[in-house]
Design a protein around this motif. Sequence first.
Motif, short mmCIF file in Angstrom:
data_model
loop_
_atom_site.label_atom_id
_atom_site.label_comp_id
_atom_site.label_asym_id
_atom_site.label_seq_id
_atom_site.Cartn_x
_atom_site.Cartn_y
_atom_site.Cartn_z
N TYR A 103 16.66 27.92 -25.99
CA TYR A 103 17.40 28.56 -24.89
C TYR A 103 16.46 29.50 -24.12
O TYR A 103 16.48 29.57 -22.90
N LEU A 104 15.66 30.24 -24.90
CA LEU A 104 14.76 31.23 -24.29
C LEU A 104 13.77 30.54 -23.35
O LEU A 104 13.56 30.97 -22.20
N TYR A 107 15.60 28.36 -20.12
CA TYR A 107 16.22 29.04 -18.97
C TYR A 107 15.27 29.95 -18.19
O TYR A 107 15.70 30.65 -17.28
N GLU A 108 14.00 29.93 -18.58
CA GLU A 108 13.04 30.61 -17.69
C GLU A 108 12.10 29.58 -17.05
O GLU A 108 11.17 29.96 -16.33
N PRO A 122 10.00 35.29 -10.38
CA PRO A 122 10.48 36.48 -11.07
C PRO A 122 11.25 37.37 -10.09
O PRO A 122 11.11 37.21 -8.87
N PRO A 123 12.04 38.31 -10.59
CA PRO A 123 12.83 39.16 -9.68
C PRO A 123 11.96 39.96 -8.69
O PRO A 123 12.31 40.10 -7.53
N HIS A 124 10.84 40.49 -9.18
CA HIS A 124 9.97 41.29 -8.33
C HIS A 124 8.88 40.41 -7.73
O HIS A 124 8.41 39.52 -8.42
N THR B 47 9.74 42.39 -15.00
CA THR B 47 10.30 41.69 -13.84
C THR B 47 9.25 41.15 -12.88
O THR B 47 9.59 40.50 -11.89
N THR B 48 7.98 41.37 -13.21
CA THR B 48 6.93 40.77 -12.38
C THR B 48 6.57 39.36 -12.88
O THR B 48 5.73 38.69 -12.25
N GLY B 49 7.15 38.91 -13.98
CA GLY B 49 6.79 37.60 -14.54
C GLY B 49 8.00 36.74 -14.82
O GLY B 49 9.14 37.23 -14.90
N MET B 50 7.77 35.44 -15.00
CA MET B 50 8.87 34.51 -15.26
C MET B 50 9.52 34.77 -16.62
O MET B 50 10.66 34.39 -16.85
N ASP B 51 8.76 35.40 -17.53
CA ASP B 51 9.30 35.64 -18.87
C ASP B 51 9.98 37.01 -18.97
O ASP B 51 10.03 37.61 -20.03
N TRP B 52 10.53 37.49 -17.86
CA TRP B 52 11.07 38.86 -17.83
C TRP B 52 12.21 39.08 -18.82
O TRP B 52 12.33 40.14 -19.41
N ALA B 54 12.67 37.35 -21.71
CA ALA B 54 12.13 37.30 -23.07
C ALA B 54 11.45 38.62 -23.43
O ALA B 54 11.58 39.12 -24.55
N LEU B 57 13.32 41.47 -24.87
CA LEU B 57 13.63 41.38 -26.30
C LEU B 57 12.40 41.65 -27.14
O LEU B 57 12.48 41.72 -28.36
N VAL B 360 18.57 33.50 -19.09
CA VAL B 360 18.22 33.51 -20.51
C VAL B 360 19.23 34.37 -21.29
O VAL B 360 19.77 33.95 -22.32
#
Lengths: 151, 534
Positions: A103-104, A107-108, A122-124, B47-52, B54, B57, B360
């Motif tokens: 899942y981890l 979904y990214e 990414p958001p930023h 939040t600067t990366g696709m794995d934000w 993950a 956690l 995610v």
Amino acid sequence: MSLSDDELRGLSALLNEVIPPSADGRMPGAGEIGLAPRIARDLARQEVVLDAVLTGLGTLDRLARGECGAAFGALLAEDRKRILAQVAEAGTDLAPLLAFPAYLAYYEHPKVLVALGLDARPPHPVGYELEPFDQRLLESVRRRARLYREA
Amino acid sequence: MAEETVDVLIIGAGASGAAMAWSLADTRMRIVCLEQGGWMNPATYPTTGMDWEARSLGDFSVSPNSRGRPEDYPVNDTDSPIKASMFNAVGGSTILYAGHFPRLHPSDFRTATLDGVGADWPIDYATLEPYYAENDRMMGVAGLAGDPAYPPKEFPLPPVPLGKLGETLAAGFNQLGWHWWPSDSAIATQPYRGRDRCVNLGPCISGCSQGAKASTDITYWPEAVRQGVEVRTGCRVREILMRDDGMADGVIYYDAEGNECRQRAEIVIVACNGIGTPRLLLNSKSSAFPDGIANRSGLVGKNLMFHPYGMVVGFFDDPLDGYKGPTGCSIMSQEFYETDLSRGFVRGYSFEAVRGMGPVSSALSGMGAGRIPWGEGHHEGFRSVFNRTASLLAICEDLAEERNRVTLDPELTDSNGIPAPKLDYRLSENSQKMLAHGVERAKEVLEAAGARETDVNSPLSVAGWHLMGTARMGTDPQRSVVNEWGRSHDVRNLFIIDGSIFVTSGGVNPTSTIQALALYVADRMKQNLATLFD
């Protein structure tokens, strides 16, 4: 510990059972988008879990070769499900072990985000625009008497 | 070279340490702050990366036990249903907080007088009001004047946008005739004092890459450092030392290389949060204080207060765009804040709306709740959850009880071998009733707003963000650790300024009050410099 090509193919097949392609074809299966190496790396952080997955994959492969004459990763979907069900019945269900990392990673993944209708970023720094709210929503609250107690 | 004695030594560079350093800087005293973490680089935030998601956690988890960065210390919280959350860096836990920034109510300072529970603070809302306002200016707080739940207050910035999610919930509150208001938010909704405006990234709670959220590394600290305050990072304090005359002498600390160092000071100020502060005081044993420094009352570490959180997630048919906008800041409600004994409990709680989650987090929480299975039905399950949830948190007032406490773990230590804190905490009957009430009212609002189903998570175990009460203030040295302006009753040059000195918890996020208190204590120190140790 790195996985052999056969193990990675088996893991990909297994991931397609955890998150299968959607019936309408919009969403890819987790095994179709190259997640197996990344998930193998994630699993390697917990040796016990990786060992369990590798042992399970070995069992699946032996059964697949014995019953279908091919490696588990090369089976048709129907045969895969049958072999998986046999192994699960014998007490080795690998899906719970794989669900969290699957899942981890799924979904990214950019392809999944696009399939969901989201931007693959990414958001930023772009973020999102939101309009100021309509303060008429507060009219009834503004009319209320003081709610706090003087002290 | 002679060992330097600084005028002021601040331990901890978080919410309160930063405000104190900035306020004292204009005295031109020599001020040093020791911080076990380092300066953060927002360009490397998740939040600067696709794995934000993950990373939230992992290396940006709110739990020091999960995160396990070198600068973190472990917390034994096995005997607490609420687990400790904090961050160790310049900026402290403001790096990861939501920026939800309400003030206490006037009644929170007078619970004994008004409701016959807890204890009254030795100060009141009116005393703190100018410091709340000054702090709002320094942090850059966004909000809307006119809230009937509070005495009048103004904001330097306009409120955060509510988005479709916030407006949907607001309509639910309106339908029931219940109070709601746009959240007071420590988030720059317009460019403010060198900070860029919020661009609604979403996950404020893994650090703000945009620099719009007011963490103290980008608000107070740059101004304090410009005025000459020195921040020494990677420095973990082991103990506060005593002089023969009953005054604090300074501290022993370990620097980033693990070297044992000593720093002498005329004034020692502890700002390590409601767990870190009692841990340090209890670790500072001497012949004068065999049970830990400033602990003649025996109250250091006792009266630990969290805010028990009840979380209710509503599932809606239509998309809510909840992944857009500051996670924890949209609207809040104080319909049930003040005491009404007909509810079956004393004191009350706030509701804080929580926006939706990213893909995610939606998938993982949906799996945990049994809503997103693996295999068949997976995609249908995901579609029913992602972008279709809105949550309400009931933030319940926690009444102080001595049995709820921080002690030193007999075995667990940090990487420098310093004994780690251990929590012993139980929910009171009053808290349980309040949580149950909050959960039921949250369901009503969510259903009124259009939710087809709700899930409940109460008490929320990961919600140990608010750490209060473990070195409470008061006028009676037998019943409190510090006086009405943060000075230890027992050691006249030792001050405490973080959430430890709270007497009651209120039912709101505490950072605004923690910082207002730090500014107030600093002002009192400056007004009384000539007689500070009398």
